[in-house]
Design an enzyme around this catalytic site. Structure first.
Site, PDB file in Angstrom:
ATOM      1  N   ARG A  31       3.644  11.252  13.848  1.00 40.89           N
ATOM      2  CA  ARG A  31       4.382  10.633  13.237  1.00 40.89           C
ATOM      3  C   ARG A  31       5.640  11.052  12.922  1.00 40.89           C
ATOM      4  O   ARG A  31       6.322  10.713  11.944  1.00 40.89           O
ATOM      5  CB  ARG A  31       3.477  10.286  11.718  1.00 40.89           C
ATOM      6  CG  ARG A  31       2.764   9.139  11.826  1.00 40.89           C
ATOM      7  CD  ARG A  31       2.819   7.873  12.093  1.00 40.89           C
ATOM      8  NE  ARG A  31       1.945   6.649  11.436  1.00 40.89           N
ATOM      9  CZ  ARG A  31       1.393   5.934  10.959  1.00 40.89           C
ATOM     10  NH1 ARG A  31       1.897   6.032   9.488  1.00 40.89           N
ATOM     11  NH2 ARG A  31       0.061   5.392  11.356  1.00 40.89           N
ATOM     12  N   ARG A  35       8.709   7.012   8.222  1.00 39.53           N
ATOM     13  CA  ARG A  35      10.167   6.726   7.511  1.00 39.53           C
ATOM     14  C   ARG A  35      10.659   7.445   6.821  1.00 39.53           C
ATOM     15  O   ARG A  35      11.819   7.071   5.904  1.00 39.53           O
ATOM     16  CB  ARG A  35       8.941   5.531   6.028  1.00 39.53           C
ATOM     17  CG  ARG A  35       8.727   4.090   6.610  1.00 39.53           C
ATOM     18  CD  ARG A  35       8.000   3.515   5.643  1.00 39.53           C
ATOM     19  NE  ARG A  35       6.452   4.251   6.444  1.00 39.53           N
ATOM     20  CZ  ARG A  35       5.072   4.327   5.828  1.00 39.53           C
ATOM     21  NH1 ARG A  35       4.805   3.431   4.929  1.00 39.53           N
ATOM     22  NH2 ARG A  35       4.186   4.150   6.503  1.00 39.53           N
ATOM     23  N   ARG A  44      14.303  -0.336  10.153  1.00 39.55           N
ATOM     24  CA  ARG A  44      13.790  -0.925   9.148  1.00 39.55           C
ATOM     25  C   ARG A  44      13.643  -2.509   9.066  1.00 39.55           C
ATOM     26  O   ARG A  44      12.812  -3.123   9.025  1.00 39.55           O
ATOM     27  CB  ARG A  44      12.760   0.073   7.970  1.00 39.55           C
ATOM     28  CG  ARG A  44      11.374  -0.177   8.404  1.00 39.55           C
ATOM     29  CD  ARG A  44       9.613   0.906   7.777  1.00 39.55           C
ATOM     30  NE  ARG A  44       9.773   0.361   6.990  1.00 39.55           N
ATOM     31  CZ  ARG A  44       8.645   0.640   6.181  1.00 39.55           C
ATOM     32  NH1 ARG A  44       9.939   0.895   4.556  1.00 39.55           N
ATOM     33  NH2 ARG A  44       7.906  -0.010   5.301  1.00 39.55           N
ATOM     34  N   ASP A  80       1.608   1.354  18.716  1.00 38.09           N
ATOM     35  CA  ASP A  80       0.714   1.363  17.579  1.00 38.09           C
ATOM     36  C   ASP A  80      -1.179   1.556  18.006  1.00 38.09           C
ATOM     37  O   ASP A  80      -0.651   0.597  19.302  1.00 38.09           O
ATOM     38  CB  ASP A  80       0.957   0.803  16.088  1.00 38.09           C
ATOM     39  CG  ASP A  80       0.101   1.028  14.948  1.00 38.09           C
ATOM     40  OD1 ASP A  80       0.493   1.499  14.258  1.00 38.09           O
ATOM     41  OD2 ASP A  80      -1.392   0.562  14.813  1.00 38.09           O
ATOM     42  N   TYR A 166     -10.354  -1.011  12.696  1.00 36.40           N
ATOM     43  CA  TYR A 166      -9.460  -2.087  12.348  1.00 36.40           C
ATOM     44  C   TYR A 166      -9.592  -3.075  12.451  1.00 36.40           C
ATOM     45  O   TYR A 166      -9.689  -4.193  11.701  1.00 36.40           O
ATOM     46  CB  TYR A 166      -8.545  -1.796  12.361  1.00 36.40           C
ATOM     47  CG  TYR A 166      -8.401  -0.234  11.775  1.00 36.40           C
ATOM     48  CD1 TYR A 166      -7.104  -0.427  10.683  1.00 36.40           C
ATOM     49  CD2 TYR A 166      -8.204   1.358  12.923  1.00 36.40           C
ATOM     50  CE1 TYR A 166      -6.493   0.970  10.233  1.00 36.40           C
ATOM     51  CE2 TYR A 166      -7.188   2.188  11.790  1.00 36.40           C
ATOM     52  CZ  TYR A 166      -6.879   1.566  10.831  1.00 36.40           C
ATOM     53  OH  TYR A 166      -6.760   3.164  10.173  1.00 36.40           O
TER      54      TYR A 166
END
Ligand code: CP3
Length: 359
Positions: A31, A35, A44, A80, A166
């Protein structure tokens, strides 16, 4: 494009993935495009997450941001693990504060609605991004972007079990109880889902390598939720099949496996799946694990992301202990899980200096 160069590479990360013990170890962070970077947060506001993944201009830029700033040895594709189910037609949205929301797969009918024939076209922009990244990282304009000595381009997917979590749950969870219940209650249905994911994941990884990825990583973030029998069936066996299928087409490609929270099952995973490098989670003691793994196997990891959030002397001490524990072995310095969004950029700068420059 031939990506399977048999000429020895000068890239430090690639050399380590090929089994060489280097000092100091090459490094990148899970990652690392995220962010915690102000330049990431600025992008973003311009597009939602799926659009960012699917627009080569944006995904290329986001992949390169941490390379420019920190000179990481590895550039991991901005994408992703949920792109694969989305590419098969499963609905997917990323909701601020909640995370991913998918149309849950609960029945044979839901499973049959997935269409693997859509994957090639739906993921074409991702492959285009890899091709562009490889050209930039290996090209004459890499000065100021890539690290001297070269930046290795990493592709990735989720592993079948983690992606299935998921897909079945329809959202993130700490327990994925619905998914694990399906694995016990409807083993034939769950096996079919895992089989579909095994096949499509192998094909998608091959496509990533053909587009320019020099190594690939399989994220199995939730593998540790399974008891040993189910771990063998839904983690080890599918991972072995994926590794065999990818290596049958691309014998030189290096594969990193990340069976997060696998505990002692990591030894069996390392022996039986055929991955070249095992990524360790935060709780794995590198010295103990080293005695459990085949000597030739590389390790990646495993600084606590919270130590980087905290920064300072505690972070430096932990980082150097991990670096030392990996001495003499093919070791890729990394975190035990992804960088936390609140992490100050200066802490990551300090970490990079510490790992690279401390004698
Ligand atoms: O920098 C990198 O590591 C490369 C890109 C990458 C992302 N996700 C970007 C992303 C990678 C390798 C992943 C893997 C991933 N995605 C995993 C496995 C690793 C892990 O963290 O255990 C998992 C489980 C996912 C699924 C996923 N994607 C979740 C649960 C979430 C929401 C939580 C969150 O952090 O927001 C995402 C969204 C996501 N994937 C973001 C990023 C940068 C945040 C999107 C945003 O900008 O809001």
């Amino acid at each position: 494009m031939t990506t399977q160069a048999s000429i020895p590479s000068a890239k430090r990360l690639l050399r380590t993935l090929n089994g060489e013990a280097l000092w100091p170890p090459p490094m990148w962070l899970m990652r690392q495009a995220g962010r915690f970077l102000p330049e990431f947060r600025a992008m973003r506001e311009k597009a939602d997450f799926l659009t960012r993944c699917m627009t080569p201009d944006i995904a290329t830029e986001l992949t390169l941001q941490p390379i420019r700033r920190f000179g990481m040895d590895g550039a991991i594709l901005f994408s992703d693990i949920l792109i694969l189910p989305w590419a098969m037609g499963q609905s997917l949205r990323f909701v601020a504060g909640t995370g991913p929301v998918l149309g849950a797969i609960r029945s044979e009918q839901d499973l049959l609605a997935l269409d693997p024939a859509r994957i090639a076209e739906a993921t074409a922009p991702v492959l285009e991004t890899l091709t562009r990244l490889r050209a930039i990282l290996d090209g004459p304009d890499a000065v100021g972007v890539a690290k001297p000595g070269g930046t290795t381009l990493l592709g990735f997917t989720g592993s079948p079990f983690t992606v299935a979590c998921y897909m079945v749950e329809g959202k993130g969870s700490r327990e994925f109880a619905i998914t694990r219940e399906m694995a016990f209650r409807e083993p034939a249905l769950f096996d079919r889902l895992i089989a579909l994911l095994t096949e499509t994941t192998a094909a998608y990884l091959c496509a990533q390598v053909e587009a320019g990825a020099e190594a690939v990583m399989l994220f199995d973030s939730w593998s540790g939720l399974l008891p040993p029998s189910e771990f063998r069936r839904h983690v080890i066996a599918p991972t072995r099949q994926i590794v065999q299928a990818v290596k049958a087409r691309h014998p030189h490609v290096r594969i990193v496996g990340f069976p997060r929270l696998a505990g002692v099952m990591i030894a069996e995973y390392a022996r039986e799946t055929g991955v070249d490098v095992v990524a360790l989670d935060t709780g794995a003691d590198m010295r103990t694990v080293s005695t459990l793994l085949p000597e030739t196997l590389g390790v990646q990891g495993n600084l606590d992301p919270v130590a980087v959030l905290a920064g300072g002397e505690a972070m430096r001490r932990e980082a150097l202990a991990i670096r030392e524990a990996g001495r003499g072995r093919a070791h890729v310095f990394n975190l035990g899980h992804g960088v936390l969004p609140e992490t100050p950029v200066e802490h990551v700068e300090d970490l990079v200096r510490t790992v690279r420059e401390t004698p």
